[in-house]
Design an enzyme around this catalytic site. Structure first.
Site, PDB file in Angstrom:
ATOM      1  N   ASP A  41      -3.548   5.428  -2.583  1.00 56.26           N
ATOM      2  CA  ASP A  41      -3.335   6.686  -1.851  1.00 56.26           C
ATOM      3  C   ASP A  41      -2.118   7.515  -2.285  1.00 56.26           C
ATOM      4  O   ASP A  41      -1.039   6.968  -2.477  1.00 56.26           O
ATOM      5  CB  ASP A  41      -3.092   6.403  -0.360  1.00 56.26           C
ATOM      6  CG  ASP A  41      -4.012   5.379   0.222  1.00 56.26           C
ATOM      7  OD1 ASP A  41      -4.944   4.942  -0.461  1.00 56.26           O
ATOM      8  OD2 ASP A  41      -3.781   4.999   1.386  1.00 56.26           O
ATOM      9  N   GLN A  57       0.862   4.865  -3.298  1.00 56.77           N
ATOM     10  CA  GLN A  57       0.693   3.425  -3.156  1.00 56.77           C
ATOM     11  C   GLN A  57       0.660   2.834  -4.562  1.00 56.77           C
ATOM     12  O   GLN A  57      -0.162   3.250  -5.390  1.00 56.77           O
ATOM     13  CB  GLN A  57      -0.608   3.118  -2.409  1.00 56.77           C
ATOM     14  CG  GLN A  57      -0.541   3.462  -0.936  1.00 56.77           C
ATOM     15  CD  GLN A  57       0.334   2.472  -0.174  1.00 56.77           C
ATOM     16  OE1 GLN A  57      -0.074   1.390   0.153  1.00 56.77           O
ATOM     17  NE2 GLN A  57       1.576   2.858   0.102  1.00 56.77           N
ATOM     18  N   TRP A  65      -4.732  -4.084  -7.007  1.00 56.17           N
ATOM     19  CA  TRP A  65      -3.936  -3.906  -5.781  1.00 56.17           C
ATOM     20  C   TRP A  65      -3.079  -5.153  -5.542  1.00 56.17           C
ATOM     21  O   TRP A  65      -3.536  -6.272  -5.783  1.00 56.17           O
ATOM     22  CB  TRP A  65      -4.887  -3.667  -4.601  1.00 56.17           C
ATOM     23  CG  TRP A  65      -4.185  -3.236  -3.355  1.00 56.17           C
ATOM     24  CD1 TRP A  65      -3.864  -1.955  -3.016  1.00 56.17           C
ATOM     25  CD2 TRP A  65      -3.739  -4.062  -2.279  1.00 56.17           C
ATOM     26  NE1 TRP A  65      -3.233  -1.940  -1.798  1.00 56.17           N
ATOM     27  CE2 TRP A  65      -3.140  -3.219  -1.319  1.00 56.17           C
ATOM     28  CE3 TRP A  65      -3.751  -5.435  -2.030  1.00 56.17           C
ATOM     29  CZ2 TRP A  65      -2.587  -3.687  -0.129  1.00 56.17           C
ATOM     30  CZ3 TRP A  65      -3.196  -5.912  -0.854  1.00 56.17           C
ATOM     31  CH2 TRP A  65      -2.624  -5.049   0.088  1.00 56.17           C
ATOM     32  N   PHE A 100       3.052   0.266   3.120  1.00 52.48           N
ATOM     33  CA  PHE A 100       1.757   0.936   3.114  1.00 52.48           C
ATOM     34  C   PHE A 100       1.927   2.458   3.253  1.00 52.48           C
ATOM     35  O   PHE A 100       3.039   2.970   3.329  1.00 52.48           O
ATOM     36  CB  PHE A 100       0.871   0.375   4.241  1.00 52.48           C
ATOM     37  CG  PHE A 100       0.115  -0.878   3.839  1.00 52.48           C
ATOM     38  CD1 PHE A 100       0.548  -1.687   2.799  1.00 52.48           C
ATOM     39  CD2 PHE A 100      -1.040  -1.256   4.517  1.00 52.48           C
ATOM     40  CE1 PHE A 100      -0.159  -2.837   2.429  1.00 52.48           C
ATOM     41  CE2 PHE A 100      -1.753  -2.394   4.161  1.00 52.48           C
ATOM     42  CZ  PHE A 100      -1.313  -3.191   3.120  1.00 52.48           C
ATOM     43  N   GLU A 221      -8.508   5.590   8.288  1.00 52.00           N
ATOM     44  CA  GLU A 221      -7.270   5.474   7.529  1.00 52.00           C
ATOM     45  C   GLU A 221      -6.760   6.887   7.219  1.00 52.00           C
ATOM     46  O   GLU A 221      -7.504   7.864   7.276  1.00 52.00           O
ATOM     47  CB  GLU A 221      -7.501   4.688   6.228  1.00 52.00           C
ATOM     48  CG  GLU A 221      -8.007   3.273   6.485  1.00 52.00           C
ATOM     49  CD  GLU A 221      -8.088   2.394   5.239  1.00 52.00           C
ATOM     50  OE1 GLU A 221      -7.498   1.311   5.262  1.00 52.00           O
ATOM     51  OE2 GLU A 221      -8.736   2.787   4.257  1.00 52.00           O
TER      52      GLU A 221
HETATM   53  C1  FRU Z   1      -6.121   3.494   2.349  1.00 58.15           C
HETATM   54  C2  FRU Z   1      -5.251   2.281   2.650  1.00 58.15           C
HETATM   55  C3  FRU Z   1      -4.307   2.586   3.793  1.00 58.15           C
HETATM   56  C4  FRU Z   1      -3.193   1.614   3.578  1.00 58.15           C
HETATM   57  C5  FRU Z   1      -3.120   1.571   2.066  1.00 58.15           C
HETATM   58  C6  FRU Z   1      -2.761   0.224   1.513  1.00 58.15           C
HETATM   59  O1  FRU Z   1      -6.628   3.523   1.074  1.00 58.15           O
HETATM   60  O2  FRU Z   1      -6.068   1.159   2.930  1.00 58.15           O
HETATM   61  O3  FRU Z   1      -4.893   2.498   5.076  1.00 58.15           O
HETATM   62  O4  FRU Z   1      -2.005   2.061   4.152  1.00 58.15           O
HETATM   63  O5  FRU Z   1      -4.383   1.950   1.583  1.00 58.15           O
HETATM   64  O6  FRU Z   1      -2.532   0.280   0.140  1.00 58.15           O
END
Ligand code: FRU
Length: 499
Positions: A41, A57, A65, A100, A221
């Site tokens: 994100d 992110q 990830w 996050f 989200e």
């Molecule tokens: C959305 C999400 C958010 C979270 C982040 C974690 O893509 O799942 O809700 O904060 O990515 O990386």
């Protein structure tokens, strides 16, 4: 005190050492990518002291990830980005499990980041999602405040589960700070909570701004709430929104609701809801207001649950952002167009007028580098299907196909590139969207950037974004028709950012 293995120093040294080892084959030219590793994100997208800042992110160490950091870059025009040191690492008790998503705001000349910390609750041997603040005087070095977490699960309304509570988007209205934060309900639906503060440190729960129904997915989200063209606009990214017609086919979707907030009750009343982008790769958009008051949106040009070719092929990076897009609300519907700044990087290569085709496919041009833009207007009065193979080579093609009678546009990567699998019921290789034509005119503005395609249709009333990972260099495009078509105008430009 929880000790974390992750520090800013470690992240920045890793990036310095590895950034030149990244395999460039699919790296985009005029879209934002991280120097190494994985991104998802966009976070903290903000105009601050004359420059645009984009945080994101970030897992710098791997193209998958992992423990979330906040990467950081700045720009004068949102197209050319300068990478800055990593802004946040998961290095305090309130965020040791990850920093996050969240947002940014200026207060008294300082830049505040409001984000979700993944906090270990040692007594219960589990994690909790809490909200945290970090502050910077120079827009580069951030200090996490000692009051963190500044919001924890104890403030949640009784219908909420404690485990899913994240992604604060902070804004100011009439001298009061507000934050919209998403949470999961005990009924397994999403909701947006509204919090309020006078100083960005002490927060109180105000209301449930909006509660989702089953038809809106199992959790939401990345909320965003702003005013645009006289409306209140709420953006959300629901997980597992059930399919409906052409909409919501990806495992997670991004939606926009146009409506009205009642600031006394803290409730949002929606009048329309639509999917923001009808492609395969678009998620977690966030907006800012630019120097001229325009509302600009950027999103992660990827989708959860998908295999990432650049990870599989060990290229050392994964993920990119969309082009920044200017938003407008017309007739309670969202429209999007690429920001004008992209025009400064384009060189018009070819211009054609009144191309007439009849039951044929014509290779129009070849190009030397697959970072380009194609703009066209076509009259489809006498056409059954109209299509563009873009980009293509002798073995592969991405296809944009319009079924005129049905009024349906399809964008497909079925015949191009490395395979991409997903967590949807069946592997998705194409998406469709309904496009009503006015006076039989179809207008397309298509951006290709090595491994991405973004198609803006009829002035951005609909947009389709998708990634592709061609096996061969792709150097051509073709236009075809069943029936007859007149292409009134066709322009093909190359786009180049950097040396
Ligand atoms: C959305 C999400 C958010 C979270 C982040 C974690 O893509 O799942 O809700 O904060 O990515 O990386």
């Amino acid at each position: 005190m929880t000790m974390s293995n992750y520090t800013l120093l470690k992240a920045n040294s890793y990036i310095e050492e590895h950034k030149d080892k990244i395999v460039q084959d699919y790296r985009l030219n005029y879209h934002f990518t991280a120097p190494t590793g994985w991104i998802n994100d966009p976070n903290g997208f903000v105009f601050y002291k004359g420059e645009y800042h984009l945080f994101y992110q970030f897992h710098p160490y791997n193209s998958e990830w992992g423990p979330m950091h906040w990467g950081h870059a700045k720009s004068k025009d949102m197209i050319t980005w300068e990478h800055l040191p990593v802004a946040l690492a998961p290095d305090t008790p309130a965020d040791a499990g990850g920093c996050f998503s969240g947002s940014a705001i200026e207060k008294d000349g300082n830049l505040y980041l409001m984000y979700t910390g993944i906090m270990h609750v040692e007594t219960e041997n589990k994690t909790q999602q809490v909200q945290c603040i970090a502050v910077s005087k120079d827009g580069i070095n951030f200090e996490k405040v000692k009051q963190n977490p500044i919001i924890d699960a104890s403030s949640l309304p009784i219908n909420a589960v404690q485990e899913d509570f994240r992604d604060p988007k902070v804004f100011e209205r009439n001298g009061i700070y507000y934050s919209v934060i998403v949470s999961k309900t005990k009924k397994e639906t999403g909701q947006v909570l509204l919090y309020k503060s006078l100083d960005l440190i002490n927060w109180e729960f105000k209301s449930i701004l909006l509660e989702g129904q089953e038809e809106h997915g199992v959790m939401w989200e990345c909320p965003d709430l702003f005013e645009l063209n006289g409306h209140d606009v709420l953006i959300l990214s629901p997980i597992q929104m059930p399919k409906k017609g052409h909409e919501f086919h990806n495992t997670s979707s991004s939606i926009v609701m146009v409506g009205r907030v009642d600031w006394n009750t803290g409730k949002f009343v929606k009048s329309t809801l639509q999917e923001i982008d009808h492609g395969l790769d678009f998620y977690a958009p966030q907006t800012l207001q630019d120097a001229n008051g325009n509302r600009i949106m950027i999103a992660w040009m990827q989708m959860w649950g998908r295999t990432q070719p650049t990870h599989v092929e060990r290229h050392g990076w994964a993920g990119a952002m969309t082009l920044p897009r200017v938003l407008e609300i017309k007739n309670e519907q969202l429209s999007q167009k690429a920001i004008n700044e992209i025009n400064h990087y384009q060189t018009v290569e070819k211009e054609y007028h009144n191309i007439y085709l009849e039951n044929e496919t014509k290779t129009v041009d070849s190009f030397s580098e697959p970072s380009l833009r194609i703009q066209l207007n076509a009259n489809l009065e006498n056409a059954k299907t109209f299509f563009i193979e873009l980009p293509k080579n002798e073995d592969e093609k991405a296809v944009l196909l319009f079924q005129v009678e049905e009024g349906v546009m399809e964008l497909s990567r079925e015949y191009i590139g490395l395979p991409i699998l997903g967590s949807e019921d069946a592997t998705l290789v194409k998406r469709t969207v309904s496009i009503p034509l006015i006076d039989n005119q179809l207008q397309l503005d298509i951006f290709i950037d090595k491994s991405s395609i973004e198609v803006f249709i009829n002035g951005g009333r609909e947009v389709m974004s998708m990634t592709i990972f061609p096996l061969k260099a792709v150097y051509e495009y073709a236009i075809g028709v069943n029936g007859k078509v007149t292409i009134n105008e066709l322009q093909h430009s190359s786009i180049h950012v950097g040396e």
